[in-house]
Design an enzyme around this catalytic site. Structure first.
Site, PDB file in Angstrom:
ATOM      1  N   PRO A 118     -45.880 -18.528  43.282  1.00 56.02           N
ATOM      2  CA  PRO A 118     -44.962 -19.551  43.737  1.00 56.02           C
ATOM      3  C   PRO A 118     -43.586 -19.456  43.105  1.00 56.02           C
ATOM      4  O   PRO A 118     -43.439 -18.989  41.991  1.00 56.02           O
ATOM      5  CB  PRO A 118     -45.664 -20.843  43.322  1.00 56.02           C
ATOM      6  N   GLU A 119     -42.592 -19.910  43.880  1.00 51.02           N
ATOM      7  CA  GLU A 119     -41.215 -19.921  43.406  1.00 51.02           C
ATOM      8  C   GLU A 119     -40.861 -21.333  42.924  1.00 51.02           C
ATOM      9  O   GLU A 119     -41.733 -22.181  42.790  1.00 51.02           O
ATOM     10  CB  GLU A 119     -40.280 -19.469  44.541  1.00 51.02           C
TER      11      GLU A 119
END
Ligand SMILES: [Zn+2]
Length: 294
Positions: A22-23
C-alpha cells in the site's frame, strides 16, 4: 544478532522500484482506523510468528521491548505505520499482502494463519499484523534511529510545507523520468506506482519526461493533482487492487476512480485515444495517454 543501533537505519530504505502497495492513502487509512483503539493502551504480551520481516532487530529484543510497553502515539510516515511506545518506535511497512488490525477478541486460528505479529492489549483486544506473502517489514527504532530513518525520507505531500515550489525544486535536480522521481521515497514520501500514474495523467505530464524538463506550469498542475488525488484516495479509504484492507478489514474503493492505472488499451477518458503502456521507465508497466500527456 543485530539491534537498531548496529546498522544505519537508512540502509533499510528500499530503492523506489521495490516499494509496493500500500501507498500513502492506504497506510493513512489503516492508521486512522487503528489509532483510536491503540492510543494509551499497554501491550500485555506479544508474539512474533515469523522472523523474516525483521530489519535490524532480533526477535528477542523486539518482544522484550514490546511486552509491558505503552503505546503513546500512532501515526503514518511515508508508507509506514508507526506505533510509538514509551521507549522505541515500531515501524510497520505493511507490504502488498499485509494488513494491520485491532481485533475485539484474541485472534482466531484463521487470524493466526498468516500472522506475523500479535499482541494482547490491556483492554482484552488484540493487535494483529498479518501478511500472507510477508513482503512487509518491521523495524524497532530508538529515537536516534528513527530520526535517521525518517530524515532519509522526503517531504510528506500532504503537509502544508509541501508547496508547488518544493515539488519544482525536487524535479529540477533530477534528469530521471518524472514518474521515477515522484516514486523515489528519498525525494517524496508515500507515492508509489498507482498514484504517480494517476497524478501524471491528471496533470497532463508525460511520465517518462526528464523531471528537470517539466515546466513551471506543469509542475504546479502536478502538485495540485497529486495532492487532490491523495486526499480523494484517503476519502475513499484507499485502493484495493487485490489484497489491501483497511484497519477494520474492509476494502478501499478508490480503485473505481482510477483513470489510467492497469487500463492499457482502454480509451482515454479525455480524448478517447487508446491508452499506451510502457516498461521503459521502471520495471513495471506505466499507462499513459500519448496525446494528453506531454
Ligand atoms: Zn487522452
Amino acid at each position: 544478532m543485530v539491534d537498531g543501533r548496529s546498522i544505519p537505519p537508512t540502509t533499510y530504505l528500499l530503492p523506489a522500484t521495490f516499494q509496493r502497495v500500500p501507498e500513502l492513502p492506504e497506510v493513512e487509512t489503516i492508521v486512522r482506523d487503528i489509532r483510536p483503539q491503540l492510543l494509551g493502551r499497554r501491550l500485555i504480551s506479544a508474539r512474533l510468528w515469523h522472523d523474516d520481516v525483521l530489519r535490524g532487530v532480533s526477535r528477542r529484543s523486539l518482544l522484550a521491548g514490546l511486552r509491558g510497553n505503552r503505546i503513546r502515539n500512532v501515526f503514518r510516515r511515508a508508507k509506514h505505520a508507526v506505533l510509538e511506545t514509551e521507549t522505541r518506535r515500531l515501524v510497520v511497512q505493511p507490504g502488498m499482502t499485509g494488513s494491520l488490525l485491532v481485533l475485539d477478541q484474541p485472534p482466531t486460528a484463521r487470524d493466526k494463519a498468516y500472522a506475523v505479529l500479535t499482541a494482547e492489549l490491556d483492554n482484552g483486544r488484540s493487535l494483529l499484523f498479518h501478511d500472507v506473502r510477508r513482503f512487509g517489514t518491521l523495524l524497532w527504532l530508538d529515537p536516534r534511529g528513527w530520526d535517521a530513518y525518517s530524515g532519509a525520507i522526503g517531504p510528506e505531500p500532504l503537509d502544508p510545507g509541501f508547496t508547488p515550489a518544493v515539488l519544482r525544486k525536487l524535479l529540477a535536480r533530477s534528469a530521471s523520468p518524472v514518474k521515477k522521481v515522484l516514486m523515489d521515497q528519498r525525494a517524496l514520501a508515500g507515492v508509489g506506482n498507482i498514484y504517480a500514474q494517476e497524478a501524471l495523467f491528471a496533470a497532463g505530464v508525460d511520465p517518462s519526461k526528464p523531471a528537470k524538463a517539466v515546466s513551471a506550469p506543469a509542475a504546479r498542475r502536478l502538485h495540485r493533482e497529486l495532492v487532490r488525488i491523495l486526499r480523494a484516495a484517503i476519502a475513499s479509504e484507499g485502493t484495493t487492487v487485490r489484497d489491501y484492507r483497511t484497519g477494520t478489514g474492509k476494502s478501499g474503493s478508490f480503485q473505481f476512480e482510477l483513470l489510467v492505472y492497469d487500463r492499457e488499451g482502454e480509451p482515454c477518458v479525455r480524448c478517447g485515444t487508446s491508452l499506451a503502456g510502457t516498461h521503459a521507465i521502471d520495471a513495471r508497466i506505466t499507462v499513459f495517454c500519448h496525446r494528453c500527456q506531454t
